[in-house]
Design a protein around this motif. Sequence first.
Motif, PDB file in Angstrom:
ATOM      1  N   TYR A   1       7.616  83.372  23.626  1.00 17.62           N
ATOM      2  CA  TYR A   1       7.343  82.457  22.511  1.00 17.62           C
ATOM      3  C   TYR A   1       6.357  83.101  21.533  1.00 17.62           C
ATOM      4  CZ  TYR A   1       9.384  79.250  25.891  1.00 17.62           C
ATOM      5  OH  TYR A   1      10.220  78.657  26.806  1.00 17.62           O
ATOM      6  N   PRO A   2       6.703  84.265  20.976  1.00 14.46           N
ATOM      7  CA  PRO A   2       5.741  85.019  20.154  1.00 14.46           C
ATOM      8  C   PRO A   2       5.309  84.303  18.879  1.00 14.46           C
ATOM      9  CG  PRO A   2       7.960  85.932  19.945  1.00 14.46           C
ATOM     10  CD  PRO A   2       8.010  84.937  21.054  1.00 14.46           C
ATOM     11  N   GLN A   3       6.125  83.380  18.366  1.00 14.45           N
ATOM     12  CA  GLN A   3       5.796  82.686  17.123  1.00 14.45           C
ATOM     13  C   GLN A   3       5.047  81.377  17.347  1.00 14.45           C
ATOM     14  OE1 GLN A   3       6.338  84.408  14.384  1.00 14.45           O
ATOM     15  NE2 GLN A   3       7.305  85.960  15.692  1.00 14.45           N
ATOM     16  N   ASN A   4       4.914  80.986  18.597  1.00 12.94           N
ATOM     17  CA  ASN A   4       4.250  79.727  18.901  1.00 12.94           C
ATOM     18  C   ASN A   4       2.734  79.887  18.789  1.00 12.94           C
ATOM     19  OD1 ASN A   4       3.059  77.576  20.933  1.00 12.94           O
ATOM     20  ND2 ASN A   4       5.135  76.914  20.451  1.00 12.94           N
ATOM     21  N   SER A   5       2.064  78.833  18.333  1.00 10.87           N
ATOM     22  CA  SER A   5       0.608  78.901  18.176  1.00 10.87           C
ATOM     23  C   SER A   5      -0.092  79.155  19.509  1.00 10.87           C
ATOM     24  CB  SER A   5       0.085  77.603  17.554  1.00 10.87           C
ATOM     25  OG  SER A   5       0.376  76.493  18.380  1.00 10.87           O
ATOM     26  N   PHE A   6       0.516  78.701  20.594  1.00 11.25           N
ATOM     27  CA  PHE A   6      -0.119  78.923  21.894  1.00 11.25           C
ATOM     28  C   PHE A   6       0.018  80.366  22.355  1.00 11.25           C
ATOM     29  CE2 PHE A   6      -0.183  74.339  22.017  1.00 11.25           C
ATOM     30  CZ  PHE A   6      -1.405  74.094  22.624  1.00 11.25           C
ATOM     31  N   ALA A   7       0.960  81.104  21.761  1.00 11.98           N
ATOM     32  CA  ALA A   7       1.039  82.531  22.061  1.00 11.98           C
ATOM     33  C   ALA A   7      -0.199  83.238  21.523  1.00 11.98           C
ATOM     34  CB  ALA A   7       2.306  83.132  21.461  1.00 11.98           C
ATOM     35  N   LEU A   8      -0.666  82.826  20.354  1.00 11.78           N
ATOM     36  CA  LEU A   8      -1.890  83.402  19.799  1.00 11.78           C
ATOM     37  C   LEU A   8      -3.087  83.102  20.694  1.00 11.78           C
ATOM     38  CD1 LEU A   8      -1.428  82.584  16.001  1.00 11.78           C
ATOM     39  CD2 LEU A   8      -0.918  84.717  17.206  1.00 11.78           C
ATOM     40  N   GLU A   9      -3.143  81.871  21.201  1.00 15.65           N
ATOM     41  CA  GLU A   9      -4.206  81.536  22.158  1.00 15.65           C
ATOM     42  C   GLU A   9      -4.047  82.361  23.433  1.00 15.65           C
ATOM     43  OE1 GLU A   9      -6.812  79.820  21.635  1.00 15.65           O
ATOM     44  OE2 GLU A   9      -6.279  78.883  19.729  1.00 15.65           O
ATOM     45  N   GLY A  10      -2.783  82.604  23.796  1.00  9.12           N
ATOM     46  CA  GLY A  10      -2.509  83.421  24.975  1.00  9.12           C
ATOM     47  C   GLY A  10      -3.020  84.839  24.809  1.00  9.12           C
ATOM     48  N   PHE A  11      -2.807  85.431  23.624  1.00  7.20           N
ATOM     49  CA  PHE A  11      -3.317  86.776  23.357  1.00  7.20           C
ATOM     50  C   PHE A  11      -4.850  86.790  23.427  1.00  7.20           C
ATOM     51  CE2 PHE A  11       0.795  87.766  21.129  1.00  7.20           C
ATOM     52  CZ  PHE A  11       1.109  88.881  21.895  1.00  7.20           C
ATOM     53  N   PHE A  12      -5.474  85.749  22.865  1.00 12.85           N
ATOM     54  CA  PHE A  12      -6.937  85.685  22.885  1.00 12.85           C
ATOM     55  C   PHE A  12      -7.450  85.647  24.330  1.00 12.85           C
ATOM     56  CE2 PHE A  12     -11.094  83.691  22.606  1.00 12.85           C
ATOM     57  CZ  PHE A  12     -11.672  84.336  21.535  1.00 12.85           C
ATOM     58  N   THR A  13      -6.795  84.843  25.172  1.00  9.50           N
ATOM     59  CA  THR A  13      -7.209  84.760  26.575  1.00  9.50           C
ATOM     60  C   THR A  13      -6.906  86.062  27.311  1.00  9.50           C
ATOM     61  OG1 THR A  13      -6.778  82.374  26.538  1.00  9.50           O
ATOM     62  CG2 THR A  13      -7.021  83.401  28.694  1.00  9.50           C
ATOM     63  N   LEU A  14      -5.801  86.722  26.931  1.00  4.48           N
ATOM     64  CA  LEU A  14      -5.499  88.035  27.530  1.00  4.48           C
ATOM     65  C   LEU A  14      -6.618  89.026  27.229  1.00  4.48           C
ATOM     66  CD1 LEU A  14      -1.671  88.662  26.975  1.00  4.48           C
ATOM     67  CD2 LEU A  14      -2.903  88.706  29.154  1.00  4.48           C
ATOM     68  N   ALA A  15      -7.153  88.967  26.025  1.00  3.38           N
ATOM     69  CA  ALA A  15      -8.280  89.836  25.688  1.00  3.38           C
ATOM     70  C   ALA A  15      -9.467  89.542  26.606  1.00  3.38           C
ATOM     71  CB  ALA A  15      -8.671  89.643  24.229  1.00  3.38           C
ATOM     72  N   GLN A  16      -9.694  88.266  26.896  1.00  2.07           N
ATOM     73  CA  GLN A  16     -10.768  87.892  27.818  1.00  2.07           C
ATOM     74  C   GLN A  16     -10.499  88.404  29.227  1.00  2.07           C
ATOM     75  OE1 GLN A  16     -10.618  83.565  26.622  1.00  2.07           O
ATOM     76  NE2 GLN A  16     -12.837  83.805  26.624  1.00  2.07           N
ATOM     77  N   VAL A  17      -9.226  88.378  29.626  1.00  2.00           N
ATOM     78  CA  VAL A  17      -8.853  88.903  30.942  1.00  2.00           C
ATOM     79  C   VAL A  17      -9.228  90.375  31.045  1.00  2.00           C
ATOM     80  CG1 VAL A  17      -6.886  89.527  32.410  1.00  2.00           C
ATOM     81  CG2 VAL A  17      -7.001  87.244  31.380  1.00  2.00           C
ATOM     82  N   HIS A  18      -8.869  91.155  30.023  1.00  2.00           N
ATOM     83  CA  HIS A  18      -9.172  92.596  30.051  1.00  2.00           C
ATOM     84  C   HIS A  18     -10.679  92.840  29.942  1.00  2.00           C
ATOM     85  CE1 HIS A  18      -5.068  94.072  30.109  1.00  2.00           C
ATOM     86  NE2 HIS A  18      -4.749  93.213  29.155  1.00  2.00           N
ATOM     87  N   GLU A  19     -11.361  92.016  29.168  1.00  2.00           N
ATOM     88  CA  GLU A  19     -12.812  92.152  29.077  1.00  2.00           C
ATOM     89  C   GLU A  19     -13.460  91.863  30.419  1.00  2.00           C
ATOM     90  OE1 GLU A  19     -16.618  90.339  26.554  1.00  2.00           O
ATOM     91  OE2 GLU A  19     -14.589  89.593  26.186  1.00  2.00           O
ATOM     92  N   GLU A  20     -12.953  90.857  31.112  1.00  2.00           N
ATOM     93  CA  GLU A  20     -13.477  90.505  32.428  1.00  2.00           C
ATOM     94  C   GLU A  20     -13.317  91.664  33.405  1.00  2.00           C
ATOM     95  OE1 GLU A  20     -15.235  87.773  35.143  1.00  2.00           O
ATOM     96  OE2 GLU A  20     -14.958  87.632  32.981  1.00  2.00           O
TER      97      GLU A  20
END
Length: 260
Positions: A199-218
Amino acid sequence: MGLLTAVGSWYGYRAWQEKIPGTLLRRAEKLVEKQRYQRAISQLRSLHEHYPRTAAGAKALLLAGDIMLLHLHREQEALLAFLLVERDYPETPWCDAARRQVADIYKYHLKDYGRALVSYQKMLDSQMPQTDHIQYEIADTYFRMNNFEQARIEFEILLADYPQSKLVPQSLYQIGSSFFLEGKTDESEQVLNRLCREYPQNSFALEGFFTLAQVHEERGDLHKALQILEKLKGRYARKAILDQRSMHIRQRLKKKNKAI
């Protein structure tokens, strides 16, 4: 007076009486339009009291609850009105509307998640429309209770039973977030990658990318986290938060490089 005349007069009187509740309801609705909320509630309560077995009487009680909830913020009184609709008009469309309001008041206003779950389950059992939305509310209620395991179970039910629902991306995001909050970064990454891929165009995909960044930061993979955040620039709605997160990671990278 002849028999036919008497019968005609009786039916005319009954028809006139049946019009009264509808007329009173319309008067109350006009008061709402004029924002005379307390006066409207008084008239609606009187209407329900005098004509409880009419459609207008049921609508009056429901409308009184809506006014108290939406305009006067008297949640407890609104809840009582909706519970009365649910009790006294169980086989009517107004019962479905009241039952939804009851569940939402328990969940969003009173934070009484236990009673909210009972109410949402009643809605599912009665086969109300938009069952995917009801299932989502159940799952989200468990999420708010920090019962992440049960929340995931409920979200998975939604994914299995309603694969075409518009709530699928949001449900995937919630599942991924729950794993992240429990420190299960591998599981979180797997679900969030699915969300962003399907669902790359969905707004929750953008939130998903943001959380993925947190996963990698963690995990300490700061370069990967920053790379993801950079790709969100110009697309992510919460720009200030995105910039703050990116700056924080850059500062960590500088400290890391100095240490080396």
